[in-house]
Write an enzyme that holds these catalytic residues in place. Structure first.
Site, PDB file in Angstrom:
ATOM      1  N   GLU A   1       0.819  -1.205   0.000  1.00 21.84           N
ATOM      2  CA  GLU A   1       0.000   0.000   0.000  1.00 21.84           C
ATOM      3  C   GLU A   1       0.854   1.257   0.000  1.00 21.84           C
ATOM      4  OE1 GLU A   1      -2.767   0.106   3.247  1.00 21.84           O
ATOM      5  OE2 GLU A   1      -4.054   1.468   2.109  1.00 21.84           O
TER       6      GLU A   1
ATOM      7  N   ILE B   1      -0.305  -2.166   8.037  1.00 24.50           N
ATOM      8  CA  ILE B   1      -1.432  -2.161   8.962  1.00 24.50           C
ATOM      9  C   ILE B   1      -2.707  -2.374   8.168  1.00 24.50           C
ATOM     10  CG2 ILE B   1      -2.776  -0.931  10.711  1.00 24.50           C
ATOM     11  CD1 ILE B   1      -0.368   0.831  11.259  1.00 24.50           C
ATOM     12  N   ASP B   2      -3.295  -3.557   8.304  1.00 29.26           N
ATOM     13  CA  ASP B   2      -4.627  -3.767   7.751  1.00 29.26           C
ATOM     14  C   ASP B   2      -5.628  -3.510   8.855  1.00 29.26           C
ATOM     15  OD1 ASP B   2      -7.024  -6.017   7.234  1.00 29.26           O
ATOM     16  OD2 ASP B   2      -6.431  -4.785   5.532  1.00 29.26           O
TER      17      ASP B   2
ATOM     18  N   ASP C   1       1.055  -5.528   3.673  1.00 29.23           N
ATOM     19  CA  ASP C   1       0.174  -4.496   4.227  1.00 29.23           C
ATOM     20  C   ASP C   1       0.649  -4.260   5.664  1.00 29.23           C
ATOM     21  OD1 ASP C   1      -1.758  -2.680   4.846  1.00 29.23           O
ATOM     22  OD2 ASP C   1      -3.455  -3.939   4.270  1.00 29.23           O
TER      23      ASP C   1
ATOM     24  N   THR D   1      -6.802  -0.053   9.412  1.00 31.21           N
ATOM     25  CA  THR D   1      -6.300   1.203   9.971  1.00 31.21           C
ATOM     26  C   THR D   1      -7.352   1.931  10.788  1.00 31.21           C
ATOM     27  OG1 THR D   1      -6.742   2.204   7.818  1.00 31.21           O
ATOM     28  CG2 THR D   1      -4.467   1.605   8.303  1.00 31.21           C
TER      29      THR D   1
ATOM     30  N   ASP E   1      -4.067  -6.755   0.598  1.00 33.01           N
ATOM     31  CA  ASP E   1      -5.118  -7.154   1.540  1.00 33.01           C
ATOM     32  C   ASP E   1      -5.303  -8.667   1.558  1.00 33.01           C
ATOM     33  OD1 ASP E   1      -6.846  -4.342   0.306  1.00 33.01           O
ATOM     34  OD2 ASP E   1      -6.143  -4.548   2.375  1.00 33.01           O
TER      35      ASP E   1
END
Lengths: 284, 284
Positions: free
Chosen positions: A75, A99-100, A97, A102, A226
């Site tokens: 990302e 931080i999935d 990712d 957020t 993701d």
């Protein structure tokens, strides 16, 4: 030919402690960010971005120091590339990712993860997901099963939607262009599911299917980072992952239905096709 | 007759019930951590119960009646076979859900809890919501604020719907009566909110608003025991609890709009009114 078993093993041993450390950084942010309830809208974004960048930079730096020819798709990586996602090549490529979830991170809602997938010759061979808020570290190597905190995990055996816990990304209703598509699908799937749940955390929802907490999950309009690690976890836990219309899953356009059983997956596919044939929602 | 309960008596109710709820933690976790938790289906295929629901309710009921023989009980499992709806009198009445979120409980999803509310003179005055799976004990009694594990909690400062994280029980779409209503309301709220979640546990959702994690919640067709404990906690944290129409909240018919602020409550109520005006749906 795909990656060798010893190559996968080496890469797993390398990335595992980094995933642990990344989870520690994430947990620090999770615990502190929640204290800043009074932050203005723009400041929320800044806090999240700071941790997102910190985790991604930590991982990229460590990986490049050891494997300077490896590639990345993520990302923040995409953001730095003028929001153009790079093509997936045969080269070892880490799909990250940092931080999935957020919006959960900022609110201390425990559906938040660092997700790390590795593709070699366009095949996902490693998946590691750390959810430190729930103290869960999920791992999978191609062909060697899926684990949570070192214990084997397995998808559920649920075959009927009437018995199923299904997750759906309801936040997608916020986006006007895809709103009608999703409300119709929610209507049809929700009309038949025992439970329809929404966590706004694609990675964690995939892990929950792999672990059998959820029976199925449908997602569309999301990104490779993701889904890369979660996809492998589900497959290695014995589940099925396909395109929403039943075709092969494509990590670079990762629209999917995943489920513990093919029978359940097929039932959801049927309802999605039906929803997509319906007229648009009226009113407004 | 009206009961006059002094501050000192109220504190005794609080301390005794808090200790009883805490003592049920190990029993709760025993069922939650079991590899497979057996359950029975109650009145509908989506309505589950386990032996732990029954044991926890019995423990709470016996303990409370032993210490407070003058009080009454409205408990989910005791009411399960009742032929008439429960009636709330002026007597001190404990409103108990031994496991709110039983569906999550049997699938080891950490959004489940023990919920206890106390009403005196038909007014809710005390609430305890305990989620042992996340080690979170929320508590409040009238005029003394709300606490999470002994630390004060407060709602967020979200006042506008476009800043708000809204919660909705999407699973209610499975019930054909009210399906269109729920789909339209979900559509309207999710389109306007910054995020939407569905956790499958009403009591905890109210506590998440109380703690500032979420900002708004709308749900109808639940039972008094789903909302009683959480409603006190949310109010004592500075939040608002209304009937869906904007009228006074009635715990015995707990259709509600729950929010972090007065302004947000008005916005949610207006959106619901707008949703109910939508025509042209062709889903049947």
């Amino acid at each position: 030919m795909a990656a060798s078993k010893s190559q996968i093993e080496e890469l797993y041993d390398f990335i595992y402690p980094l995933a642990v450390r990344a989870g520690e950084i994430l947990l620090e942010g999770y615990q502190n960010a929640g204290k800043a309830v009074a932050l203005k809208d723009g400041e929320f974004y800044n806090v999240v971005t700071a941790y997102d960048n910190q985790i991604e930079e930590f991982l990229v730096e460590k990986i490049l120091a050891r494997y300077p020819d490896h590639k990345f798709i993520g990302e923040e990586d995409t953001h730095k590339n003028d929001n153009v996602t790079k093509e997936l090549t045969d080269a070892p490529t880490w799909i990250i990712d940092p931080i999935d979830g957020t919006s959960n991170f900022i609110k201390q809602i425990p559906h938040v993860s660092v997700s790390i997938g590795l593709s070699i010759k366009k095949q996902i061979v490693l998946g590691v997901v750390n959810n430190p808020a729930q103290n869960k570290l999920y791992t999978a190597k191609l062909g060697q099963g899926a684990f949570c905190n070192g214990k084997p995990i397995q998808v559920s055996s649920c075959e009927h939607l009437n018995d199923a816990n299904v997750a759906y990304e309801v936040c997608l209703l916020h986006a006007p262009k895809i709103r009608n598509k999703h409300i119709k699908r929610i209507y049809h799937v929700g009309s038949n599911a025992r439970r329809l749940l929404a966590y706004s955390a694609v990675v964690d929802s995939l892990c929950m299917v792999a672990a059998g907490n959820l029976d199925a999950f449908h997602i569309e309009d999301m990104y490779p980072w993701d889904c890369a690690a979660g996809y492998l976890l589900i497959r290695e836990a014995g589940g099925v992952v396909t395109h929403p219309y039943g075709g092969p899953f494509d990590i670079m356009k990762p629209d999917l239905i995943c489920a513990g059983t093919e029978t359940l997956r097929a039932e959801i596919e049927h309802l999605i096709r039906k929803a997509d044939q319906e007229k648009h929602v009226g009113g407004e | 007759m009206s009961y006059r309960i002094g501050e000192e008596k109220l504190e005794v109710y609080y301390q005794v019930s808090l200790e009883l709820v805490r003592k049920c933690g190990p029993l709760f976790l025993e069922g939650f951590q079991k590899p497979k938790t057996d359950y029975e289906v109650k009145s509908a295929f989506y309505d589950l119960v386990t032996v732990y629901d029954k044991q926890i309710e019995a423990t709470l009921t016996d303990g409370l009646l032993k210490t407070f023989p003058e009080s009454k009980i409205i408990g989910e499992e005791a009411m399960a076979n009742a032929k008439t709806p429960p009636e709330l009198t002026d007597a001190p009445t404990w409103i108990i859900d031994p496991i709110d979120g039983t569906n999550n409980y049997v699938r080891k999803i950490p959004h489940c809890c023990i919920s206890v509310g106390l009403a005196i003179n038909k007014e809710l005055v005390l609430g305890i919501v305990y989620n042992p799976s996340a080690n979170e004990l929320y508590s409040a009694w009238q005029g003394h604020g709300a606490y999470l594990n002994g630390q004060p909690i407060e709602v967020s400062n979200a006042k506008k719907i476009n800043q708000a994280l809204v919660c909705y029980e999407i699973s209610l779409i499975v019930v054909s009566k009210g399906r269109d209503k729920n789909v339209k309301r979900l559509y309207k709220l999710a389109s306007s909110a910054t995020g939407t979640r569905s956790f499958g546990c009403a009591a905890l959702t109210l506590c998440y608003i109380a703690a500032g994690r979420c900002d708004a919640y709308h749900v109808e067709n639940l039972k008094p025991w789903d909302l009683a404990g959480g409603a006190v906690i949310l109010r004592e944290a500075g939040g608002r609890v209304y009937h869906t129409s904007g009228a006074r909240f009635d715990v015995m018919k707990p259709d509600c709009v729950c929010t972090s602020s007065e302004e947000l409550a008005k916005s949610v109520i207006q959106l619901i009114e707008g949703a109910d005006q939508i025509s042209g749906y062709t889903f049947k």
